[in-house]
Design a protein around this motif. Structure first.
Motif, PDB file in Angstrom:
ATOM      1  N   MET A   1       0.932  -0.961   0.006  1.00 50.49           N
ATOM      2  CA  MET A   1       0.021   0.061   0.021  1.00 50.49           C
ATOM      3  C   MET A   1       1.021   1.356  -0.086  1.00 50.49           C
ATOM      4  O   MET A   1       1.745   1.428   0.766  1.00 50.49           O
ATOM      5  CB  MET A   1      -0.937  -0.032   1.366  1.00 50.49           C
ATOM      6  N   LEU A   2       0.678   2.227  -0.840  1.00 51.51           N
ATOM      7  CA  LEU A   2       1.243   3.538  -1.137  1.00 51.51           C
ATOM      8  C   LEU A   2       1.036   4.269   0.064  1.00 51.51           C
ATOM      9  O   LEU A   2      -0.237   4.545   0.029  1.00 51.51           O
ATOM     10  CB  LEU A   2       1.366   4.148  -2.465  1.00 51.51           C
ATOM     11  N   ILE A   3       1.953   5.016   0.809  1.00 53.49           N
ATOM     12  CA  ILE A   3       1.474   5.847   1.850  1.00 53.49           C
ATOM     13  C   ILE A   3       1.992   7.240   1.220  1.00 53.49           C
ATOM     14  O   ILE A   3       1.039   8.100   1.479  1.00 53.49           O
ATOM     15  CB  ILE A   3       2.355   5.528   3.349  1.00 53.49           C
ATOM     16  N   ASN A   4       3.266   7.399   0.865  1.00 52.82           N
ATOM     17  CA  ASN A   4       3.494   8.859   0.377  1.00 52.82           C
ATOM     18  C   ASN A   4       4.501   8.489  -0.775  1.00 52.82           C
ATOM     19  O   ASN A   4       5.227   7.660  -0.933  1.00 52.82           O
ATOM     20  CB  ASN A   4       4.237   9.535   1.482  1.00 52.82           C
ATOM     21  N   CYS A   5       4.495   9.712  -1.703  1.00 52.28           N
ATOM     22  CA  CYS A   5       5.466   9.716  -2.671  1.00 52.28           C
ATOM     23  C   CYS A   5       5.750  11.143  -3.079  1.00 52.28           C
ATOM     24  O   CYS A   5       4.753  11.771  -3.534  1.00 52.28           O
ATOM     25  CB  CYS A   5       5.081   9.006  -4.012  1.00 52.28           C
ATOM     26  N   VAL A   6       6.523  11.464  -2.550  1.00 50.03           N
ATOM     27  CA  VAL A   6       7.098  12.929  -2.659  1.00 50.03           C
ATOM     28  C   VAL A   6       8.403  13.337  -3.065  1.00 50.03           C
ATOM     29  O   VAL A   6       9.330  12.692  -3.111  1.00 50.03           O
ATOM     30  CB  VAL A   6       6.908  13.684  -1.003  1.00 50.03           C
ATOM     31  N   ALA A   7       8.483  14.317  -4.025  1.00 51.29           N
ATOM     32  CA  ALA A   7       9.570  14.906  -4.636  1.00 51.29           C
ATOM     33  C   ALA A   7      10.362  15.819  -3.746  1.00 51.29           C
ATOM     34  O   ALA A   7       9.485  16.914  -3.321  1.00 51.29           O
ATOM     35  CB  ALA A   7       9.426  15.126  -6.095  1.00 51.29           C
ATOM     36  N   TYR A   8      11.525  15.949  -3.642  1.00 48.94           N
ATOM     37  CA  TYR A   8      12.193  16.920  -3.083  1.00 48.94           C
ATOM     38  C   TYR A   8      13.718  17.863  -4.059  1.00 48.94           C
ATOM     39  O   TYR A   8      14.259  16.509  -4.848  1.00 48.94           O
ATOM     40  CB  TYR A   8      12.926  16.479  -1.607  1.00 48.94           C
ATOM     41  N   GLN A   9      13.909  18.748  -3.907  1.00 50.68           N
ATOM     42  CA  GLN A   9      14.845  19.343  -4.576  1.00 50.68           C
ATOM     43  C   GLN A   9      15.412  20.406  -3.619  1.00 50.68           C
ATOM     44  O   GLN A   9      14.704  21.205  -3.353  1.00 50.68           O
ATOM     45  CB  GLN A   9      14.418  20.022  -5.850  1.00 50.68           C
ATOM     46  N   ASN A  10      16.873  20.171  -3.679  1.00 53.27           N
ATOM     47  CA  ASN A  10      17.779  21.334  -2.851  1.00 53.27           C
ATOM     48  C   ASN A  10      17.229  21.529  -1.549  1.00 53.27           C
ATOM     49  O   ASN A  10      17.176  22.744  -1.093  1.00 53.27           O
ATOM     50  CB  ASN A  10      17.807  22.575  -3.569  1.00 53.27           C
ATOM     51  N   GLY A  11      16.906  20.670  -0.954  1.00 53.94           N
ATOM     52  CA  GLY A  11      16.272  20.703   0.368  1.00 53.94           C
ATOM     53  C   GLY A  11      14.768  21.061   0.783  1.00 53.94           C
ATOM     54  O   GLY A  11      14.215  21.106   1.870  1.00 53.94           O
ATOM     55  N   LYS A  12      14.243  21.422  -0.334  1.00 52.99           N
ATOM     56  CA  LYS A  12      12.831  21.595  -0.353  1.00 52.99           C
ATOM     57  C   LYS A  12      11.769  20.685  -1.018  1.00 52.99           C
ATOM     58  O   LYS A  12      12.052  19.986  -2.096  1.00 52.99           O
ATOM     59  CB  LYS A  12      12.791  23.215  -1.012  1.00 52.99           C
ATOM     60  N   LYS A  13      10.455  20.901  -0.427  1.00 57.28           N
ATOM     61  CA  LYS A  13       9.322  19.905  -0.778  1.00 57.28           C
ATOM     62  C   LYS A  13       9.075  20.313  -2.423  1.00 57.28           C
ATOM     63  O   LYS A  13       8.532  21.374  -2.239  1.00 57.28           O
ATOM     64  CB  LYS A  13       8.365  19.551  -0.069  1.00 57.28           C
ATOM     65  N   LEU A  14       9.028  19.517  -3.292  1.00 52.63           N
ATOM     66  CA  LEU A  14       8.406  20.253  -4.560  1.00 52.63           C
ATOM     67  C   LEU A  14       6.950  19.682  -4.653  1.00 52.63           C
ATOM     68  O   LEU A  14       6.071  20.690  -4.859  1.00 52.63           O
ATOM     69  CB  LEU A  14       9.116  19.517  -5.844  1.00 52.63           C
ATOM     70  N   ALA A  15       6.518  18.607  -4.429  1.00 52.27           N
ATOM     71  CA  ALA A  15       5.113  18.274  -4.587  1.00 52.27           C
ATOM     72  C   ALA A  15       4.950  16.663  -4.201  1.00 52.27           C
ATOM     73  O   ALA A  15       5.989  15.960  -4.087  1.00 52.27           O
ATOM     74  CB  ALA A  15       4.610  18.454  -6.143  1.00 52.27           C
ATOM     75  N   ASP A  16       3.678  16.386  -3.742  1.00 46.97           N
ATOM     76  CA  ASP A  16       3.371  15.092  -3.772  1.00 46.97           C
ATOM     77  C   ASP A  16       2.890  14.390  -5.246  1.00 46.97           C
ATOM     78  O   ASP A  16       2.345  15.067  -5.985  1.00 46.97           O
ATOM     79  CB  ASP A  16       2.113  14.806  -2.758  1.00 46.97           C
ATOM     80  N   ILE A  17       3.531  13.438  -5.729  1.00 47.57           N
ATOM     81  CA  ILE A  17       3.460  13.103  -7.039  1.00 47.57           C
ATOM     82  C   ILE A  17       2.962  11.644  -7.292  1.00 47.57           C
ATOM     83  O   ILE A  17       3.051  10.805  -6.237  1.00 47.57           O
ATOM     84  CB  ILE A  17       4.834  13.090  -7.736  1.00 47.57           C
ATOM     85  N   PRO A  18       2.138  11.218  -8.115  1.00 50.14           N
ATOM     86  CA  PRO A  18       1.991   9.874  -8.359  1.00 50.14           C
ATOM     87  C   PRO A  18       3.149   8.972  -8.829  1.00 50.14           C
ATOM     88  O   PRO A  18       4.215   9.551  -9.258  1.00 50.14           O
ATOM     89  CB  PRO A  18       0.937  10.000  -9.564  1.00 50.14           C
ATOM     90  N   HIS A  19       3.038   7.842  -8.434  1.00 47.44           N
ATOM     91  CA  HIS A  19       4.180   7.012  -8.565  1.00 47.44           C
ATOM     92  C   HIS A  19       4.620   6.736  -9.972  1.00 47.44           C
ATOM     93  O   HIS A  19       5.688   6.335 -10.182  1.00 47.44           O
ATOM     94  CB  HIS A  19       3.826   5.727  -7.896  1.00 47.44           C
ATOM     95  N   THR A  20       3.625   7.154 -10.951  1.00 49.16           N
ATOM     96  CA  THR A  20       3.794   7.035 -12.187  1.00 49.16           C
ATOM     97  C   THR A  20       4.885   7.912 -12.744  1.00 49.16           C
ATOM     98  O   THR A  20       5.211   8.145 -13.849  1.00 49.16           O
ATOM     99  CB  THR A  20       2.564   6.770 -13.045  1.00 49.16           C
TER     100      THR A  20
END
Length: 323
Positions: A1-20
């Motif tokens: 079961m997928l709980i979270n999928c989040v992208a980060y860049q340079n120490g900051k959160k970009l967005a919650d993203i779909p696993h695709t």
């Protein structure tokens, strides 16, 4: 079961993203993806294996579960297994697992058989962008630190249980069988925690000394801090086990002393009954030539002699502490 999928860049959160969309973000410079799974299906694990190029043996370990805590390297990827310990209201320690895959541009945590979540870890990382900019290596540190910190309250609870057991031993507030069962139950709990801590000591030491894995560079002092925590917990467990072993020996010694005291009391009462029995047995032989048989004062004097001798024995046993 997928709980979270989040992208980060340079120490900051970009967005919650779909696993695709994972592949799109991991290709961006300075970007990494943090994916959290709980009790995943085989299909979900296979999808993540293909997405991140995970090693088949590591994926197999996560699928089967029941692994000892460990840290393994597969190329530029780390695979970490940690035990998640929870103590319920009945004092039972439940063991779950989390497997963490760490690469240059991703972190994948797979949690199994545990209700513990890592939302507070994610929040902590996002509150510290100056550290999160180190990427996946700092996320691994934060996850390990959160898991190991959960061991400390369990150890403190076991210390309190040990103090209570010691108090019961000397107060006599529990039965022999119950005290022994309680102590061995406590010893088993300590062993469970120790099995979760000891394998990590050597493994974590490789993350800050010698040839440090690429994802852990610039974070050696943080992993050394984890090692210090593990070492303190391990020393505490060793100390508690030594105290517990001593308590078991003391309990057995007190059992022997109690049995010895009972034996002394039984021997003393047997002696008190033996003296009049011996005298009565002599005069019960009914020989014709026993001079005392025709004596008028023989009966009261014999009773008096029995009483005097029994009183003397009783007083002697009383002074000796047998009665």
């Amino acid at each position: 079961m997928l709980i979270n999928c989040v992208a980060y860049q340079n120490g900051k959160k970009l967005a919650d993203i779909p696993h695709t969309d994972i592949s799109e973000y991991v290709q961006q410079p300075g970007c990494f993806v943090w994916v959290a799974l709980r009790d995943p299906s085989a299909e979900e694990l296979e999808e993540m294996r293909k997405e991140f190029g995970l090693h088949e043996l590591a994926v197999e370990d996560v699928t089967k579960g029941h692994q000892l805590p460990k840290i393994e390297e597969y190329g530029d990827t780390l695979f970490v297994v940690l035990h998640l310990l929870e103590m319920d209201d009945a004092g039972k320690i439940n063991i779950g697992e989390v497997g963490v895959f760490v690469g240059p541009n991703y972190v994948l945590s797979v949690r199994s058989h545990s209700g513990i979540n890592f939302l507070n870890v994610r929040e902590r990382c996002e509150r510290e962008p100056h550290l999160l900019k180190f990427g996946a290596g700092f996320v691994l540190y934060a996850l390990m630190d959160a898991v190991i910190d959960r061991y400390i309250p369990i150890i403190q609870t076991l210390e309190i249980e040990l103090e209570q057991v010691e108090a019961k031993i000397f107060s006599g507030g529990t039965t022999t069988r119950a005290s022994i069962e309680e102590m061995y139950g406590l010893k088993r709990k300590l062993m469970l925690v120790q099995h979760s801590v000891t394998p990590l000591l050597e493994a974590v030491s490789r993350l800050y000394g010698g040839r440090v894995p690429q994802v852990c560079l610039d974070l050696q002092e943080y992993y050394r801090d984890i090692f210090d925590h593990l070492e303190r917990i391990s020393r505490t467990i060793d100390g508690l086990r030594d105290i517990l072993s001593t308590a078991i020996q003391v309990n057995l010694s007190m059992i022997s002393l109690n049995e010895s005291a009972v034996t002394k009391k039984l021997a003393a009462w047997a002696a008190l009954f033996a003296v009049p029995t011996m005298i009565a047995g002599i005069y019960g032989m009914n020989f014709e030539n026993m001079p005392e048989l025709k004596w008028t004062l023989g009966y009261p004097l014999t009773l008096f002699l029995m009483g005097i001798l029994d009183f003397a024995l009783w007083w002697r046993f009383r002074c000796a502490g047998w009665l």
